[in-house]
Design an enzyme around this catalytic site. Structure first.
Site: not given
Length: 350
Positions: A112, A114, A116, A190
């Site tokens: 995965d 991630d 950012e 979120y």
């Protein structure tokens, strides 16, 4: 849970931090389809997880639930090295090789990413306008290696990405191309309000917030990514096991959409909310029926969070719209186990 338990047609994925891995219990393992283990990091262009201390726990859990898929999540907020690793063909190869090597050495079922975020230095990491294109090439490089492994071993290995739930992520990537290389996308619906705003609001609302028709919502984020070329059946909706808190809020109405003295950068876990906040110590729980989101207010402090009711609404939305499933950050933040249970009941048992 016995062997005749009902299998989920939907993804129910827990992000699990290494420090909280010891909180994982057998009953919950049987309800999960995936665990995204957080986080491996990028150092000098290579993927490393030498700081992770509890990886052995995953092997025990997979023995309990052979259908459970474990994925190593690489990156996270403030974790750099991606832009540099993606920048050249050689560096992408090095990154992909070490990511796959770490995955195999630790018996993970996938990777995965991630990052950012591509094209953004908001989290204090290096970025480049070229990230938009090299992000795609990095994923293609990893996918090629995983496809070769599949031919060699007869097992499919997952490749996923965690995506910010706003236009900024779409503008910084080529989602129509990216979606070809990934199995699904973990949409981080979120922190949609909070750290950078001093106006109170929901941070993980399903629909538009009351009184804010142009505001971000989970539904809008899903539609945004579908319009950018991501098939809806590849989108995994995000949910929160933690809160966002504003202090010094104008004492008007129920506190929603009001000016505060702080941003919503402060947070407590759902465990703490149950113990000390929800309808306790002067806090009243309110429900925004338009947004399908709960919140707390005591006349001075405003708290946005997910609870069993909002989780149920999200699960129903996933079924109605045909999304891949749901993921949440982060498993150890709900010691009551009620949030995962509400997702399981609606997605699997209902």
């Amino acid at each position: 849970m016995n062997e005749k338990r009902k299998e989920s047609k939907f993804i129910i994925a827990a992000y699990l931090g290494d420090k909280g891995a010891h909180t994982l219990i057998e009953e919950d393992v049987m309800k999960l389809t995936h665990i995204n283990y957080a986080f491996a990091l990028v150092k000098d262009g290579e993927v490393t997880g030498s700081h992770l201390k509890n990886l052995d726990i995953l092997k025990k859990m997979k023995a309990l639930n052979p259908n459970l898929k474990t994925v190593i999540s690489i990156g996270g907020w403030g974790a750099g090295g991606f832009s540099e690793a993606a920048s050249t063909e050689e560096s992408r190869g090095k990154f992909a090789d070490t990511a796959v090597e770490f995955m195999l050495n630790n018996d993970f079922d996938g990777i995965d990413i991630d990052w950012e975020y591509p094209c953004s230095s908001l989290a204090g990491i290096a970025s480049s306008p070229d990230d938009k294109f090299t992000f795609t090439l990095m994923l293609q490089e990893i996918r090629n290696r995983l496809d070769s492994l599949e031919k060699e071993r007869g097992k499919h290995y997952l490749l996923t990405v965690a995506a910010g739930a706003g236009e900024y992520f779409i503008e910084g990537t080529e989602m129509e191309k990216v979606q070809q290389y990934i199995d699904y996308l973990n949409l981080m619906t979120y922190d949609m309000r909070g750290s950078f705003q001093d106006i109170t609001g929901h941070h993980t609302n399903l629909y538009e917030q009351s009184g804010e028709p142009e505001g971000i919502s989970s539904e809008k984020a899903v539609d945004m990514f579908v319009n950018a070329g991501v098939p809806i059946e590849k989108i995994v909706l995000g949910a929160a096991f933690y809160s966002r808190i504003w202090h010094g809020v104008e004492n008007v109405g129920t506190g929603l959409g009001r000016k505060a003295e702080t941003t919503g950068s402060h947070s407590v876990s759902y465990t703490e909310l149950l113990e000390s906040y929800i309808n306790k110590n002067g806090y009243t729980r309110y429900w925004d029926d338009k947004a399908k989101a709960p919140y707390l207010f005591n006349g001075e402090t405003f708290i946005s969070y997910d609870d069993e009711e909002s989780m149920t609404c999200k699960a129903e939305f996933i079924k109605e719209r045909g999304l891949a499933g749901i993921m949440f950050w982060e498993y150890s933040l709900d010691k009551s186990r009620t949030l995962l249970d509400s997702l399981y009941r609606t997605l699997v048992l209902k």
